[in-house]
Write an enzyme that holds these catalytic residues in place. Structure first.
Site, PDB file in Angstrom:
ATOM      1  N   CYS A  89     -46.358  39.075  -4.054  1.00 55.49           N
ATOM      2  CA  CYS A  89     -46.126  38.328  -4.580  1.00 55.49           C
ATOM      3  C   CYS A  89     -45.578  38.181  -5.566  1.00 55.49           C
ATOM      4  O   CYS A  89     -45.432  39.439  -6.478  1.00 55.49           O
ATOM      5  CB  CYS A  89     -47.500  37.780  -5.847  1.00 55.49           C
ATOM      6  SG  CYS A  89     -47.444  36.044  -6.929  1.00 55.49           S
ATOM      7  N   HIS A 131     -50.494  31.090   1.302  1.00 56.84           N
ATOM      8  CA  HIS A 131     -50.301  32.034  -0.437  1.00 56.84           C
ATOM      9  C   HIS A 131     -49.935  30.844  -1.238  1.00 56.84           C
ATOM     10  O   HIS A 131     -49.855  30.717  -2.400  1.00 56.84           O
ATOM     11  CB  HIS A 131     -49.566  32.694   0.212  1.00 56.84           C
ATOM     12  CG  HIS A 131     -48.810  33.607  -0.952  1.00 56.84           C
ATOM     13  ND1 HIS A 131     -49.288  35.048  -1.868  1.00 56.84           N
ATOM     14  CD2 HIS A 131     -48.350  33.284  -2.511  1.00 56.84           C
ATOM     15  CE1 HIS A 131     -49.146  35.668  -2.862  1.00 56.84           C
ATOM     16  NE2 HIS A 131     -48.348  34.215  -3.595  1.00 56.84           N
ATOM     17  N   GLU A 132     -48.910  29.935  -0.895  1.00 54.84           N
ATOM     18  CA  GLU A 132     -48.716  28.476  -2.261  1.00 54.84           C
ATOM     19  C   GLU A 132     -49.348  27.928  -2.095  1.00 54.84           C
ATOM     20  O   GLU A 132     -49.344  27.067  -3.429  1.00 54.84           O
ATOM     21  CB  GLU A 132     -46.915  27.851  -1.433  1.00 54.84           C
ATOM     22  CG  GLU A 132     -45.728  29.312  -1.198  1.00 54.84           C
ATOM     23  CD  GLU A 132     -45.420  30.459  -2.161  1.00 54.84           C
ATOM     24  OE1 GLU A 132     -45.402  30.154  -3.127  1.00 54.84           O
ATOM     25  OE2 GLU A 132     -45.021  31.664  -2.187  1.00 54.84           O
ATOM     26  N   HIS A 135     -51.509  29.725  -4.533  1.00 56.02           N
ATOM     27  CA  HIS A 135     -51.503  29.411  -6.016  1.00 56.02           C
ATOM     28  C   HIS A 135     -51.547  28.200  -6.959  1.00 56.02           C
ATOM     29  O   HIS A 135     -51.729  28.136  -8.254  1.00 56.02           O
ATOM     30  CB  HIS A 135     -50.008  29.284  -6.185  1.00 56.02           C
ATOM     31  CG  HIS A 135     -49.422  30.600  -5.965  1.00 56.02           C
ATOM     32  ND1 HIS A 135     -49.794  31.279  -7.515  1.00 56.02           N
ATOM     33  CD2 HIS A 135     -48.495  31.173  -5.639  1.00 56.02           C
ATOM     34  CE1 HIS A 135     -48.751  33.126  -7.088  1.00 56.02           C
ATOM     35  NE2 HIS A 135     -48.440  32.747  -6.071  1.00 56.02           N
TER      36      HIS A 135
END
Length: 166
Positions: A89, A131-132, A135
């Site tokens: 990351c 992953h995004e 976030h």
């Protein structure tokens, strides 16, 4: 081209659930431009708004010659098949750990004109999409590690000069 400064593990914005975008204006256009510019350097696959200090549901990506962004993204489909894939990351630099992810993912959101957008991918793109969106939900990939790996990751992070000690 505006490369924005990154926020690092320990910064509270990275653990905050982002607000949905409700204003489609010049400010949003600038945010999207900054996200697209900041994801372009080599070695980057995706970048979410909180990683540049903005708590809005927007991310950019560049994987396998696919380049774009999604506003107000939601994961609408994940494959049942999963695998452990080495993950890192930009907000947790220099640390890579095997992370369980679905091998295929579909994200739906909108573009700058508030028109529907769908992005789907397998492998690294699927990993990036998951992953995004994580976030934007205030989740770091470290949160997905098993107990022993997470303990090791946190130990390593605390020793880095970028770690926020608040």
């Amino acid at each position: 081209m505006a490369l924005r400064e990154l926020r690092y593990f320990g910064d509270p914005v990275l653990k905050t659930v982002c607000d949905p975008v409700t204003r489609f204006d010049k400010g949003l256009e600038q945010l999207v431009t900054d996200l697209l510019d900041t994801v372009r350097p080599d070695g980057r696959a995706g970048l979410a708004a909180p990683q540049i200090g903005v708590s809005l549901r927007v991310f950019s990506y560049e994987v396998d010659n696919l380049f774009g962004y999604v506003i107000n993204p939601e994961i609408v489909e994940l494959s049942d098949e999963t695998h452990e894939i080495n993950e890192g990351c930009l907000s947790v630099p220099e640390l890579w750990f095997p992370t369980r992810r679905a091998t295929r993912a579909v994200v739906r959101g909108v573009d700058l004109r508030n028109e529907p957008v769908t992005v789907e991918g397998e492998g690294v793109l699927a990993q990036c999409l998951q992953h995004e969106v994580d976030h934007l939900d205030g989740t770091l990939y470290l949160d997905r590690l098993d107990k022993d790996r997470k303990r090791e990751a946190l130990k390593q992070a605390r020793d880095k000069d970028w770690f926020w000690s608040r």
